[in-house]
Design a protein around this motif. Sequence first.
Motif, PDB file in Angstrom:
ATOM      1  N   ASN A 163       0.806  -1.219   0.000  1.00  0.00           N
ATOM      2  CA  ASN A 163       0.000   0.000   0.000  1.00  0.00           C
ATOM      3  C   ASN A 163       0.841   1.272   0.000  1.00  0.00           C
ATOM      4  O   ASN A 163       0.597   2.163  -0.795  1.00  0.00           O
ATOM      5  CB  ASN A 163      -0.943  -0.002   1.207  1.00  0.00           C
ATOM      6  CG  ASN A 163      -2.037  -1.044   1.036  1.00  0.00           C
ATOM      7  OD1 ASN A 163      -3.015  -0.809   0.344  1.00  0.00           O
ATOM      8  ND2 ASN A 163      -1.852  -2.207   1.634  1.00  0.00           N
ATOM      9  N   GLY A 169      -2.336  -1.650  -3.486  1.00  0.00           N
ATOM     10  CA  GLY A 169      -3.582  -1.789  -2.731  1.00  0.00           C
ATOM     11  C   GLY A 169      -4.228  -3.149  -2.851  1.00  0.00           C
ATOM     12  O   GLY A 169      -5.440  -3.272  -2.717  1.00  0.00           O
ATOM     13  N   ALA A 170      -3.432  -4.192  -3.104  1.00  0.00           N
ATOM     14  CA  ALA A 170      -4.019  -5.532  -3.210  1.00  0.00           C
ATOM     15  C   ALA A 170      -4.193  -6.159  -1.832  1.00  0.00           C
ATOM     16  O   ALA A 170      -5.183  -6.823  -1.575  1.00  0.00           O
ATOM     17  CB  ALA A 170      -3.144  -6.425  -4.089  1.00  0.00           C
ATOM     18  N   LEU A 171      -3.231  -5.948  -0.944  1.00  0.00           N
ATOM     19  CA  LEU A 171      -3.242  -6.651   0.335  1.00  0.00           C
ATOM     20  C   LEU A 171      -3.756  -5.774   1.469  1.00  0.00           C
ATOM     21  O   LEU A 171      -3.464  -4.579   1.533  1.00  0.00           O
ATOM     22  CB  LEU A 171      -1.831  -7.134   0.683  1.00  0.00           C
ATOM     23  CG  LEU A 171      -1.244  -8.198  -0.239  1.00  0.00           C
ATOM     24  CD1 LEU A 171       0.178  -8.524   0.189  1.00  0.00           C
ATOM     25  CD2 LEU A 171      -2.085  -9.457  -0.254  1.00  0.00           C
ATOM     26  N   THR A 172      -4.503  -6.389   2.354  1.00  0.00           N
ATOM     27  CA  THR A 172      -5.019  -5.667   3.511  1.00  0.00           C
ATOM     28  C   THR A 172      -5.275  -6.680   4.622  1.00  0.00           C
ATOM     29  O   THR A 172      -5.470  -7.862   4.354  1.00  0.00           O
ATOM     30  CB  THR A 172      -6.315  -4.925   3.146  1.00  0.00           C
ATOM     31  OG1 THR A 172      -6.680  -4.082   4.223  1.00  0.00           O
ATOM     32  CG2 THR A 172      -7.458  -5.889   2.892  1.00  0.00           C
ATOM     33  N   ALA A 173      -5.262  -6.198   5.863  1.00  0.00           N
ATOM     34  CA  ALA A 173      -5.601  -7.090   6.972  1.00  0.00           C
ATOM     35  C   ALA A 173      -7.117  -7.172   7.068  1.00  0.00           C
ATOM     36  O   ALA A 173      -7.792  -6.149   7.033  1.00  0.00           O
ATOM     37  CB  ALA A 173      -5.016  -6.556   8.265  1.00  0.00           C
ATOM     38  N   VAL A 174      -7.644  -8.379   7.159  1.00  0.00           N
ATOM     39  CA  VAL A 174      -9.095  -8.556   7.230  1.00  0.00           C
ATOM     40  C   VAL A 174      -9.463  -9.420   8.438  1.00  0.00           C
ATOM     41  O   VAL A 174      -8.646 -10.182   8.952  1.00  0.00           O
ATOM     42  CB  VAL A 174      -9.669  -9.223   5.949  1.00  0.00           C
ATOM     43  CG1 VAL A 174      -9.339  -8.411   4.716  1.00  0.00           C
ATOM     44  CG2 VAL A 174      -9.167 -10.644   5.795  1.00  0.00           C
ATOM     45  N   THR A 184      -7.037 -10.104   0.284  1.00  0.00           N
ATOM     46  CA  THR A 184      -7.364  -9.122  -0.752  1.00  0.00           C
ATOM     47  C   THR A 184      -8.794  -8.637  -0.517  1.00  0.00           C
ATOM     48  O   THR A 184      -9.488  -9.165   0.346  1.00  0.00           O
ATOM     49  CB  THR A 184      -7.307  -9.781  -2.131  1.00  0.00           C
ATOM     50  OG1 THR A 184      -8.276 -10.826  -2.134  1.00  0.00           O
ATOM     51  CG2 THR A 184      -5.952 -10.378  -2.421  1.00  0.00           C
ATOM     52  N   ALA A 185      -9.230  -7.687  -1.303  1.00  0.00           N
ATOM     53  CA  ALA A 185     -10.603  -7.212  -1.198  1.00  0.00           C
ATOM     54  C   ALA A 185     -11.555  -8.380  -1.444  1.00  0.00           C
ATOM     55  O   ALA A 185     -11.399  -9.123  -2.415  1.00  0.00           O
ATOM     56  CB  ALA A 185     -10.858  -6.105  -2.221  1.00  0.00           C
ATOM     57  N   PHE A 186     -12.494  -8.559  -0.560  1.00  0.00           N
ATOM     58  CA  PHE A 186     -13.507  -9.618  -0.637  1.00  0.00           C
ATOM     59  C   PHE A 186     -12.891 -11.022  -0.619  1.00  0.00           C
ATOM     60  O   PHE A 186     -13.496 -11.988  -1.060  1.00  0.00           O
ATOM     61  CB  PHE A 186     -14.429  -9.414  -1.856  1.00  0.00           C
ATOM     62  CG  PHE A 186     -14.868  -7.978  -1.981  1.00  0.00           C
ATOM     63  CD1 PHE A 186     -15.571  -7.371  -0.957  1.00  0.00           C
ATOM     64  CD2 PHE A 186     -14.520  -7.218  -3.096  1.00  0.00           C
ATOM     65  CE1 PHE A 186     -15.939  -6.029  -1.033  1.00  0.00           C
ATOM     66  CE2 PHE A 186     -14.878  -5.885  -3.179  1.00  0.00           C
ATOM     67  CZ  PHE A 186     -15.588  -5.287  -2.147  1.00  0.00           C
ATOM     68  N   GLU A 187     -11.652 -11.064  -0.112  1.00  0.00           N
ATOM     69  CA  GLU A 187     -10.923 -12.321   0.047  1.00  0.00           C
ATOM     70  C   GLU A 187     -10.913 -13.177  -1.215  1.00  0.00           C
ATOM     71  O   GLU A 187     -11.055 -14.396  -1.182  1.00  0.00           O
ATOM     72  CB  GLU A 187     -11.470 -13.098   1.258  1.00  0.00           C
ATOM     73  CG  GLU A 187     -11.059 -12.409   2.556  1.00  0.00           C
ATOM     74  CD  GLU A 187     -11.875 -12.830   3.762  1.00  0.00           C
ATOM     75  OE1 GLU A 187     -11.642 -13.933   4.241  1.00  0.00           O
ATOM     76  OE2 GLU A 187     -12.740 -12.037   4.205  1.00  0.00           O
ATOM     77  N   ARG A 188     -10.750 -12.507  -2.332  1.00  0.00           N
ATOM     78  CA  ARG A 188     -10.593 -13.231  -3.588  1.00  0.00           C
ATOM     79  C   ARG A 188      -9.176 -13.801  -3.663  1.00  0.00           C
ATOM     80  O   ARG A 188      -8.308 -13.439  -2.880  1.00  0.00           O
ATOM     81  CB  ARG A 188     -10.766 -12.262  -4.753  1.00  0.00           C
ATOM     82  CG  ARG A 188     -12.161 -11.736  -4.872  1.00  0.00           C
ATOM     83  CD  ARG A 188     -12.131 -10.583  -5.831  1.00  0.00           C
ATOM     84  NE  ARG A 188     -13.418 -10.422  -6.468  1.00  0.00           N
ATOM     85  CZ  ARG A 188     -13.580  -9.740  -7.593  1.00  0.00           C
ATOM     86  NH1 ARG A 188     -12.561  -9.195  -8.200  1.00  0.00           N
ATOM     87  NH2 ARG A 188     -14.768  -9.622  -8.112  1.00  0.00           N
ATOM     88  N   VAL A 586     -14.549  -4.082  -9.536  1.00  0.00           N
ATOM     89  CA  VAL A 586     -14.853  -5.031  -8.479  1.00  0.00           C
ATOM     90  C   VAL A 586     -16.331  -4.939  -8.144  1.00  0.00           C
ATOM     91  O   VAL A 586     -16.859  -3.882  -7.839  1.00  0.00           O
ATOM     92  CB  VAL A 586     -13.999  -4.744  -7.227  1.00  0.00           C
ATOM     93  CG1 VAL A 586     -14.350  -5.700  -6.111  1.00  0.00           C
ATOM     94  CG2 VAL A 586     -12.543  -4.843  -7.582  1.00  0.00           C
TER      95      VAL A 586
END
Lengths: 596, 162
Positions: A163, A169-174, A184-188, A586
């Motif tokens: 980031n 912006g592909a990876l994020t803590a969820v 990733t967004a929506f855990e794809r 998305v």
Amino acid sequence: METIKLIIDNKEVEVPKGTTILNAAKSVGIHIPTLCYMKLEDLHYENNPGACRICVVEIEGRRNLAPSCKMECTEGMVVRTHTPRVMNARKTVMELILSNHPAECLTCSSNGHCELQKIAHDLGIREIRYKGDMSTFTIDRSPSIVRNMNKCIMCRRCETMCNTIQTVGALTAVNRGFNAAVSTAFERDMAGSTCSYCGQCVSVCPVNALSGRNTQQPVLDALADPTKIVIAQTAPAVRTALGRDFGYEPGTLVTGKMVSALRQLGFDYVFDTDFAADLTIMEEGTELLHRLGRYLNGDKEVKIPLMTSCCPGWVSFVEQHFPELRDNLSTAKSPQQMFGAIAKSYFAEKLGIDRKNLVVVSIMPCLAKKYEASRPEFSVEGNPDVDYSIYTRELARLIRYANIDFKELPDGEFDRPLGESTGASVIFGTTGGVIEAACRTAYELYTKKNLDKVDFEELRGLEGIRSATVDFDGTPVKIGIAHGLGNARKLIEEIKNGTSPYHAIEVMACPGGCIGGGGQPFHRGRMEVLRRRAAALYREDANKPLRKSHENPYIQQLYKDYLGEPCGPKAHELLHTHYIDRKEVVGMYTETEKSK
Amino acid sequence: MNEIHLPKTKVAELHAICAERNNDPGELINILHAAQGLFGYLPPEVQQVIATELNIPVSRVYGVVTFYSFFTMTPKGKYPISVCLGTACYVRGAEKVLEEMQRQLEIKVGETTPDGLFSLDCLRCVGACGLAPVVMIGGKVYGRVTPEKVRDILSDYYLKEQ
């Protein structure tokens, strides 16, 4: 500058105000172990979430222990870094981390260079007292990167890299608790995300939660198959880093030993991607002159600045985030793909064999190259131009697998004709190198004059964004250079706003260029590793008898015998490509009145 | 991912929600709060619109949505049911009430019935401990609920729908 005096482990320390205890300790040679913390000062990368608590220290007069990575020094502070209380806390923290980490060290590809393993070993952990539930995630395999969140320790280094530095912006803590992960967004799958496969997340992962895709077995199978001719091509940055895995100092050039090792592994021909880099310069340099000529003649249609296209992470970033600018990318294929195309046409014809019986293996500092090799446009009737792309660490594994005593190998030489290269191609491996190589050739082609001074010092260095004006005999050519996708984004925003002053832009997705690629032996936060690798490439360039791509005699012969003119019809068919709009919407929202 | 179409007027309202807060990424949580008030839940499309307006990666929006238990990506039922599991309700048998709710509705906590009528959640204390155990359906509070009463409570709503 205001300074602060304090005492760490009975040593007096004086540091500038604002210094953390961790850095103050480091300045006097006291090592405090860290796990989540990582800093690469030249690249402005700092991951400092204070998450792992391994670096705790005891401060006199303070009730609880303090994380040294976060805590700033104060005047008169008395710090102790390894009291029984500190060590006990560190061990407990480590045991808690290990209680949710699979004990698979023996079969893990990070075995031997895992930061978690090292600290657990240093702390003398012999038993994990905490047992119970563990996270269970499915493993995500993209063409380049494998994401195994069961091994993640939530240090957040990858998230910061993706980031802050790369702005991908592909990876994020969820999620939370045992479901918490970097995703990733929506855990794809990563393949369905905005990931550009630059691999920098892998470069900073302290464990093996993010790793490169493994392609060693098919390479071994091909080498063992008597019906196949197997050829290797090695990228410039590999030779500066491979030695690291065999005990050499960072930045030691091991070109000759690498060639010998590949031969011993059973490759029939050991060639150099540098040859194809010289070829890239011929095509890209010519394309630059074409575009520049049209632009200077007032052609409004021509896409300026020309953006380099050697780096697949960068190409993928443009296709996904800025597809409207994809025509600014040079249509010239990357050196890896040019090599594959020439090997499976020109060289296969020379040998008189079917391209299907020729196996091209590329050795790259890069994870995105695996994805690039798999792109369908780089194959003929389902047969890829580059069959397998392996990264530097994989080559090191193959060498160990075959029991080759690397240090004892003689210095070998690349085979001809696809192994001959100039100094210009060597510096492709570091930021600024491609455009410097292009300038050396474009200058001479444009001015028809001899370039006296081939070193363009103004294009070198590790500043995130650099610019220079190169005088083409009265025509000033403005050049922009960025490494790291976040820096590249700034240059792209200028193009979109119409304020870009440049005629040509070089971008490398990885900080430092290919020397800092996601497939290289780990730098583990040591900036000097990258600096020394870059210096090694400039050294090799300076030592080469030929330093301009168009002077490579085998390149000249290739055009004479086979390709015709640079950017001519045959060259276009084999050496150029096209780009695709991959902007992903998305969740595709459409403005209809369908539901209420 | 299921294709869900957002109504045009609501998308315009969502843009307004972001604009009111100057499209400031620091306002993300407040914007998500307002958006959930508008849509009842936060489907990927809504998150994508917010990410675009705030000029941040959609992954970051998703990270926040999945971190806070208040935010939901599942549409709520027409009659959202909340079973209180606060201390007072809990010791007076709220857990058995919740179990019965799950059995009757054939869904788990956090889910919505396929007909879209009911969704089931639990919460901690509504401040009516004297009535424990308490169940809320929409704005209506039911006190001293026992597992035996669950069927009767639900059947009122089924009757209303016929």
